[in-house]
Design a protein around this motif. Structure first.
Motif, mmCIF file in Angstrom:
data_model
loop_
_atom_site.group_PDB
_atom_site.id
_atom_site.type_symbol
_atom_site.label_atom_id
_atom_site.label_comp_id
_atom_site.label_asym_id
_atom_site.label_seq_id
_atom_site.Cartn_x
_atom_site.Cartn_y
_atom_site.Cartn_z
ATOM 1 N N LEU A 307 0.835 -1.203 0.000
ATOM 2 C CA LEU A 307 0.000 0.000 0.000
ATOM 3 C C LEU A 307 0.872 1.256 0.000
ATOM 4 N N TRP A 308 1.957 1.232 0.783
ATOM 5 C CA TRP A 308 2.844 2.395 0.866
ATOM 6 C C TRP A 308 3.649 2.563 -0.419
ATOM 7 N N GLU A 309 3.923 1.458 -1.107
ATOM 8 C CA GLU A 309 4.564 1.560 -2.415
ATOM 9 C C GLU A 309 3.608 2.181 -3.418
ATOM 10 N N GLN A 310 2.359 1.771 -3.334
ATOM 11 C CA GLN A 310 1.345 2.291 -4.256
ATOM 12 C C GLN A 310 1.114 3.787 -4.039
ATOM 13 N N SER A 311 1.128 4.233 -2.788
ATOM 14 C CA SER A 311 0.845 5.640 -2.479
ATOM 15 C C SER A 311 2.019 6.557 -2.795
ATOM 16 N N GLY A 312 3.227 5.984 -2.888
ATOM 17 C CA GLY A 312 4.423 6.788 -3.106
ATOM 18 C C GLY A 312 5.205 7.055 -1.836
ATOM 19 N N HIS A 313 4.638 6.695 -0.679
ATOM 20 C CA HIS A 313 5.336 6.940 0.574
ATOM 21 C C HIS A 313 6.610 6.099 0.689
ATOM 22 N N TRP A 314 6.602 4.916 0.087
ATOM 23 C CA TRP A 314 7.777 4.053 0.187
ATOM 24 C C TRP A 314 9.003 4.716 -0.454
ATOM 25 N N ASP A 315 8.789 5.346 -1.582
ATOM 26 C CA ASP A 315 9.892 6.005 -2.275
ATOM 27 C C ASP A 315 10.269 7.332 -1.632
ATOM 28 N N HIS A 316 9.286 8.027 -1.064
ATOM 29 C CA HIS A 316 9.521 9.393 -0.606
ATOM 30 C C HIS A 316 9.613 9.541 0.909
ATOM 31 N N TYR A 317 9.224 8.487 1.674
ATOM 32 C CA TYR A 317 9.084 8.713 3.117
ATOM 33 C C TYR A 317 9.552 7.539 3.973
ATOM 34 N N LYS A 318 10.076 6.460 3.350
ATOM 35 C CA LYS A 318 10.332 5.238 4.120
ATOM 36 C C LYS A 318 11.359 5.422 5.229
ATOM 37 N N PRO A 459 8.512 28.611 -2.201
ATOM 38 C CA PRO A 459 8.868 27.724 -3.319
ATOM 39 C C PRO A 459 9.477 26.404 -2.834
ATOM 40 N N GLY A 460 9.025 25.308 -3.449
ATOM 41 C CA GLY A 460 9.638 24.006 -3.220
ATOM 42 C C GLY A 460 9.297 23.332 -1.910
ATOM 43 N N ASP A 461 8.295 23.852 -1.171
ATOM 44 C CA ASP A 461 7.999 23.279 0.147
ATOM 45 C C ASP A 461 6.672 22.518 0.161
ATOM 46 N N GLY A 462 6.136 22.201 -1.014
ATOM 47 C CA GLY A 462 4.909 21.419 -1.069
ATOM 48 C C GLY A 462 5.131 19.971 -0.656
ATOM 49 N N ALA A 463 4.043 19.229 -0.471
ATOM 50 C CA ALA A 463 4.153 17.788 -0.225
ATOM 51 C C ALA A 463 4.566 17.111 -1.524
ATOM 52 N N PHE A 464 5.090 15.884 -1.440
ATOM 53 C CA PHE A 464 5.600 15.246 -2.654
ATOM 54 C C PHE A 464 4.489 14.926 -3.653
ATOM 55 N N TYR A 465 3.221 14.954 -3.183
ATOM 56 C CA TYR A 465 2.099 14.630 -4.066
ATOM 57 C C TYR A 465 1.283 15.847 -4.484
ATOM 58 N N GLY A 466 1.583 17.027 -3.927
ATOM 59 C CA GLY A 466 0.802 18.183 -4.334
ATOM 60 C C GLY A 466 1.161 19.451 -3.580
ATOM 61 N N PRO A 467 0.800 20.626 -4.142
ATOM 62 C CA PRO A 467 1.042 21.903 -3.466
ATOM 63 C C PRO A 467 0.086 22.075 -2.294
ATOM 64 N N LYS A 468 0.365 23.049 -1.436
ATOM 65 C CA LYS A 468 -0.463 23.192 -0.242
ATOM 66 C C LYS A 468 -0.527 24.638 0.214
ATOM 67 N N ILE A 469 -1.576 24.918 0.979
ATOM 68 C CA ILE A 469 -1.718 26.197 1.671
ATOM 69 C C ILE A 469 -1.467 25.917 3.146
ATOM 70 N N ASP A 470 -0.452 26.572 3.720
ATOM 71 C CA ASP A 470 -0.117 26.381 5.128
ATOM 72 C C ASP A 470 -0.514 27.606 5.935
ATOM 73 N N ASP A 489 -4.331 17.498 -4.400
ATOM 74 C CA ASP A 489 -3.624 16.308 -4.860
ATOM 75 C C ASP A 489 -4.326 15.705 -6.081
ATOM 76 N N PHE A 490 -3.677 15.810 -7.228
ATOM 77 C CA PHE A 490 -4.181 15.166 -8.445
ATOM 78 C C PHE A 490 -3.539 13.792 -8.657
ATOM 79 N N GLN A 491 -2.627 13.384 -7.747
ATOM 80 C CA GLN A 491 -1.811 12.193 -7.965
ATOM 81 C C GLN A 491 -2.416 10.925 -7.346
ATOM 82 N N MET A 492 -2.690 10.989 -6.043
ATOM 83 C CA MET A 492 -3.003 9.770 -5.307
ATOM 84 C C MET A 492 -4.275 9.059 -5.766
ATOM 85 N N PRO A 493 -5.359 9.765 -6.092
ATOM 86 C CA PRO A 493 -6.554 9.040 -6.563
ATOM 87 C C PRO A 493 -6.258 8.163 -7.781
ATOM 88 N N GLY A 494 -5.443 8.674 -8.718
ATOM 89 C CA GLY A 494 -5.086 7.880 -9.890
ATOM 90 C C GLY A 494 -4.238 6.683 -9.525
#
Length: 639
Positions: A307-318, A459-470, A489-494
């Motif tokens: 599941l974490w590989e599918q979400s991208g967390h494995w590559d970006h957060y393991k 600049p450059g401080d968004g989450a790995f899957y999308g920009p954010k308002i903090d 996030d336009f990434q994770m649903p796909g």
């Protein structure tokens, strides 16, 4: 051959300068007053020394001390001033210098010296810094080759500097700064001389692994602060003293809110009174959630690696995750709630009529933090997120983000928090196509513009899957804390194959909005503890009223009143100890209880209670029913 270059200034005007002319000379040509106040320059956005030679057409901005960049140069130079003082006091051969960067409100320098530094040592270093500042030594930059740099620091026995030089990229420009007998490896820039440094204070010493690696030696990290004027420094030191009094770790122990144990480093234990505060915050959030159409869910703490590989967390957060083997399969404790909510969405078929679907969870997450980074409730290894994920159609994006911002605004107003907003854009480790990122960033920007919100781009401080308002809240003594966030996030649903049946009968991928208000409930408890200095408003207070009988003759009535208050939904305690009245009142004040109800002979005869309010003292007598009505109204208003 033309020996002139074109320089575009910050006001949009242009000047012709001789090639090789310094920033200092340019500042003098613009205005002698500007040259006097100048400390550095920005050449094509790069912060440089006043001695920087303008060799080609470029945009130049003169940096003065009263700017953010100028203050950064000032504090960086103060770090070097401290390093020079340490070298003088303890002997050059006996001191190893690490790195000395600027941080928020100050600077630090990592050093290796034979003995642990004490507060009296810091005072001695300060005095030597003052002496060096009075010498007004010129601070001179020189670019050197790798071989020369190595020779310079080998001669001085600076093995840590030699390690830094060794690890520099092959094409790196290496520069050294000299001030008197002192030499340091540094990119700069710095002030023109030590005499420009006027007001500074060394604050504390802590241990720090060299280069942040637990496998390396522990150095002594000396923290300091520096301001342009003594009045500014004094004000900052006053705020630090106030912050120390408000330290949530100190208050958490005194007020019996939470605790920590070596058996679970970085993992808070909530004591009964702290659990009251946390529960009230959760229920407060639920009120707004129900009003906003959120549905609450609960997902597992541990999920399969795939599941974490599918979400991208494995590559970006393991590297920040905890793992376990279950039935020969790899599982991970969740660091985020998002993937679990993807599975909830996928549990059944969805139609365009079902959207927006707003799922909320008070989800416990685990993230690996280095032990040196742990800081009470502010930086922990497990915490509860007030997480929400909104699955929306593209035409609903702006409305739903606007609703989320309005909800955050309304909730923060109750706590008295002002805030500023940052739009954080695509980071280096982002996943997904550039066009999706562009679309997401435009959508967030459009919402902020349409709502008339002031914001700055990070600049450059968004989450790995999308920009954010903090959202950065400001507490009672002016400190800033990043808490709420709204992420697109336009990434994770796909990635999870999420679809909904559109009005056209076709399959469409929803867009995901991540939203949190507290961010971490645990951290928010810590922030509130400091914001209120432990004196929580009535609706949050662990004990709302303390009943204080003057003598044994009033004990039975005190018990009856406590029952009446509790049956009305108020949190009450009674102090039956055989102590003097003044002592019991002082104890209740130290516990920061909002109301004290004193029962004595006069109150017994009148059928009333004498009421003392935190901060106001004696506010007169009330019947118990009158008091209950007042307290319930105050709780309901969340004043």
């Amino acid at each position: 051959m033309d020996n002139k270059v074109n320089v575009k200034l910050a006001d949009g005007s242009e000047r012709r300068c001789i090639k090789g002319e310094s920033i200092a000379t340019l500042a003098e040509a613009i205005s002698p007053v500007l040259r006097k106040n100048a400390v550095a320059g920005l050449a094509n956005g790069r912060l440089v020394d006043l001695s920087f030679a303008i060799a080609e057409d470029c945009a130049v901005e003169i940096v003065t001390l009263d700017s953010e960049a100028g203050l950064e140069v000032y504090r960086h130079s103060a770090a070097h001033l401290m390093a020079q003082a340490i070298k003088r006091l303890y002997g050059g051969d006996a001191v190893q210098l690490g790195v000395g960067p600027v941080i928020q409100d100050g600077f630090y320098y990592d050093v290796a010296v034979a003995e642990p530094l004490t507060p009296s040592d810091l005072r001695a270093i300060e005095k030597e810094m003052e002496a060096i500042a009075k010498e007004d030594l010129p601070i001179v930059r020189r670019v050197v080759g790798r071989k020369e740099a190595s020779a310079l620091f080998e001669e001085r026995g600076e093995r840590l500097k030699l390690e830094l030089i060794r690890d520099l990229p092959d094409d790196a420009e290496i520069s050294v700064y000299a001030q008197g007998e002192f030499l340091d490896l540094c990119r700069g820039p710095h002030l023109p001389s030590t005499g420009r440094i006027k007001a500074f204070k060394l604050l504390s010493v802590a241990g720090a692994y060299w280069r942040g690696d637990a496998a390396n030696a522990v150095l002594q990290r000396i923290y300091g602060t520096a301001f342009l004027k003594k009045s500014q420094l004094d004000r900052h030191l006053e705020l630090l003293a106030e912050a120390k009094k408000r330290d949530h770790r100190k208050l958490g122990k005194e007020l019996e809110l939470f605790m920590f144990s070596e058996e679970a480093p970085g993992m808070p234990f909530y004591l009964p009174k702290g659990m009251v505060v946390r529960t009230q915050l959760e229920e407060f959030s639920r009120v707004f959630g129900r009003k906003g159409g959120y549905e609450e869910v609960r997902t597992p703490l541990m999920l399969n690696r795939r599941l974490w590989e599918q979400s991208g967390h494995w590559d970006h957060y393991k590297d920040n995750m905890y793992f376990a083997k279950v039935d020969e399969a790899d599982f991970a404790l969740k660091p985020m709630n998002c993937p679990g909510h993807m599975l909830v969405y996928k549990n059944r078929l969805r139609s365009y009529r079902d959207l927006p679907l707003r799922l909320a969870e008070f989800g416990q997450v685990h993230r690996h933090e280095y032990s040196g980074a742990l800081n009470g409730m502010m930086r922990v290894r497990t915490f509860c997120q007030d997480d929400a994920h909104l699955f929306v159609r593209p035409d609903q994006i702006e409305e739903e983000i606007g609703r989320a911002i309005a909800l955050i605004d309304e909730m923060y107003a109750v706590f008295g928090f002002a805030y500023r907003i940052e739009l954080s854009t695509k980071p280096e480790d982002a996943m997904g196509a550039q066009e999706l990122w562009d679309r997401a960033e435009r959508s967030l920007e459009q919402v902020l513009i349409s709502r008339g919100v002031d914001y700055r781009v990070n600049p450059g401080d968004g989450a790995f899957y999308g920009p954010k308002i903090d959202f950065h809240i400001r507490d009672a003594i002016g400190r800033s804390w990043q808490c709420a966030t709204v992420q697109l996030d336009f990434q994770m649903p796909g990635k999870f194959g999420l679809v909904y049946a559109g009005e056209d009968g076709g399959k469409h991928v929803p867009v995901l909005i991540h939203r949190a208000v507290y961010g971490s409930i645990d951290r928010f408890v810590g922030i509130l503890t400091e914001h209120y200095a432990g004196a929580f408003p009535l609706w949050l207070a662990p004990v709302q009223a303390k009943i204080i009988p003057v003598s044994e003759a009033d004990a039975d009535r005190a018990r009856d009143i406590r029952v009446m208050l509790e049956e009305a939904g108020l949190r009450a305690e009674a102090d039956f100890r055989q102590e003097k009245l003044g002592y019991k009142i002082r104890e209740a004040q130290l516990e920061k209880v909002p109301y004290m109800l004193v029962l004595g002979e006069a109150e017994r005869g009148a059928g009333t209670v004498s009421v003392r309010k935190r901060g106001d003292g004696d506010i007169g007598s009330r019947t118990v029913r009158e008091l209950i009505a007042e307290l319930l109204a105050e709780v309901a208003a969340r004043r």
